[in-house]
Each structure stands twice: as C-alpha cells, then as structure tokens.
Write an enzyme that holds these catalytic residues in place. Structure first.
Site, PDB file in Angstrom:
ATOM      1  N   GLU A   1       0.873  -1.177   0.095  1.00 44.17           N
ATOM      2  CA  GLU A   1      -0.140   0.019  -0.067  1.00 44.17           C
ATOM      3  C   GLU A   1       0.918   1.279  -0.258  1.00 44.17           C
ATOM      4  O   GLU A   1       1.622   1.301   0.849  1.00 44.17           O
ATOM      5  CB  GLU A   1      -0.794   0.037   1.219  1.00 44.17           C
ATOM      6  CG  GLU A   1      -2.110  -1.144   1.656  1.00 44.17           C
ATOM      7  CD  GLU A   1      -3.190  -0.985   0.769  1.00 44.17           C
ATOM      8  OE1 GLU A   1      -3.387   0.264   0.107  1.00 44.17           O
ATOM      9  OE2 GLU A   1      -3.938  -1.827   0.635  1.00 44.17           O
TER      10      GLU A   1
ATOM     11  N   HIS B   1      -3.725  -3.339  -8.038  1.00 48.81           N
ATOM     12  CA  HIS B   1      -5.055  -3.733  -7.819  1.00 48.81           C
ATOM     13  C   HIS B   1      -6.056  -3.067  -8.923  1.00 48.81           C
ATOM     14  O   HIS B   1      -7.062  -4.172  -9.109  1.00 48.81           O
ATOM     15  CB  HIS B   1      -5.521  -2.908  -6.351  1.00 48.81           C
ATOM     16  CG  HIS B   1      -6.534  -3.456  -5.546  1.00 48.81           C
ATOM     17  ND1 HIS B   1      -7.048  -3.179  -4.409  1.00 48.81           N
ATOM     18  CD2 HIS B   1      -7.074  -4.812  -5.630  1.00 48.81           C
ATOM     19  CE1 HIS B   1      -7.999  -4.214  -4.094  1.00 48.81           C
ATOM     20  NE2 HIS B   1      -7.929  -5.095  -4.499  1.00 48.81           N
TER      21      HIS B   1
HETATM   22 ZN   LIG Z   1      -6.045  -1.900  -3.250  1.00 46.15          ZN
END
Ligand SMILES: [Zn+2]
Length: 186
Positions: free
Chosen positions: A119, A158
C-alpha cells in the site's frame, strides 16, 4: 534492504491479525495499492488501526463503513517513504479480494495466495512522493533477491487485477518513473 524470515530488516513492524498461511507457499508477484484514511488525508494512525482491527468508528464519518473489514497488506509506504510491515511476506495478507490475473497465459484467481500487497499512502489526485518511489524500488529489489519466482515483470496493480471494482494506485502513480527507479537500482 534485506529480508529476514519474511520481515524487512530495520522496518517498523505492526503485526496484523488479518493473515494466514499461503496455500502453496508461493511468493511470486506484487500488487500495488493506495490508501488514505480518512480518504484524501495523509498522516495519522488510522491505516495501522484498520489493518489491526482497532479503527475507531467514531473518529470520522467515513469509518463506520469500513470498520468491519478484516483486511491487511504486507507493507505500507507512507508519504515520507517510511515502511511499516504488517504481515511477513511468507504469509498471506488480505489485500486483493476478488481478483484475477493473466499469468503467462494462465488465468489465476485469489491473488492473495501468491502476491505481496504493498500500500502506498496516497490517493488518485496527489502525485506520489519521490521518497515513496525510492522505498518501493528498494523493497521490490529485496523481494526479487529473496524470492526466486519474483521478478520485475510481475508487478501489477489492484486496478488491473480487480477491474471495475478497484482503481488503485490510480492515475497519480507514475509507472514509467517507477521502472526507472528500479533500473537505477540494478
Ligand atoms: Zn487496493
């Protein structure tokens, strides 16, 4: 940067309970994400709290909608480039959700099984910081050195593995620049 028993050396650890064993033990790809909590705001402890199931629902009007999630990533790279690791790379973190990837002509699902989830603290508007690209490149190189099935072609997002549903790390992420950073590291 070095990896020792699944953990990056010298990196702050905040252990997430949202993890389990990798079914095949495979660690062969990276999924890049972005996150900011509350959305569009940087800094603070909310991301770490989300990944450790300790988010305070009363702290922001957005939080009641996510407080019940049981999610994690292996690593968070903050705006200043600081890395925080939540799950050892040898274990499965819960970051990709329903996902699908064409891997050398083969359709693979359940990307959490074999990917590392990273992230970047960010959103779709603000450019990512130089320090974040630098940390991400160093981590990616360490992963490649440590896991024989990992290589720089096996970095996805993602948005690509969960299209329509997810858009992160979004248009603010400069893939060409990231590739340059990787190249510079050798
Ligand atoms: Zn994500």
């Amino acid at each position: 940067m070095r990896i020792e028993e699944g953990w990056l050396e010298g990196v702050r650890r905040v252990v997430s309970p949202n993890q389990d064993a990798r079914p095949q033990g495979e660690v062969s790809a990276v999924v890049l994400h972005s996150i900011s909590l509350p959305p569009g705001e940087f800094g603070g402890e909310h991301i770490e709290r989300l990944f450790t199931n300790t988010l305070d629902a009363a702290a922001h009007p957005f939080f009641p909608s996510i407080v019940q999630l049981r999610v994690s990533a292996h690593l968070l790279i903050r705006r200043d480039g600081e890395c925080v690791q939540f799950v050892p790379f040898d274990r499965r973190a819960w970051h990709a959700g329903r996902s699908c990837w064409i891997d050398e002509g083969r359709i693979r699902r359940a990307l959490n099984d074999f990917t590392v989830g990273i992230e970047l603290e960010g959103d779709e508007i603000h450019a990512y910081r130089e320090a974040q690209y630098r940390s991400l490149a160093a981590v990616t190189k360490a992963l490649k050195l440590n896991y024989p099935d990992m290589n720089y072609a096996r970095i996805t997002s993602h948005a690509r593995v969960a299209p329509l549903r997810k858009n992160d790390p979004g248009p603010a992420f400069d893939w060409a620049y990231f590739r340059q950073c990787l190249k510079a590291l050798g």
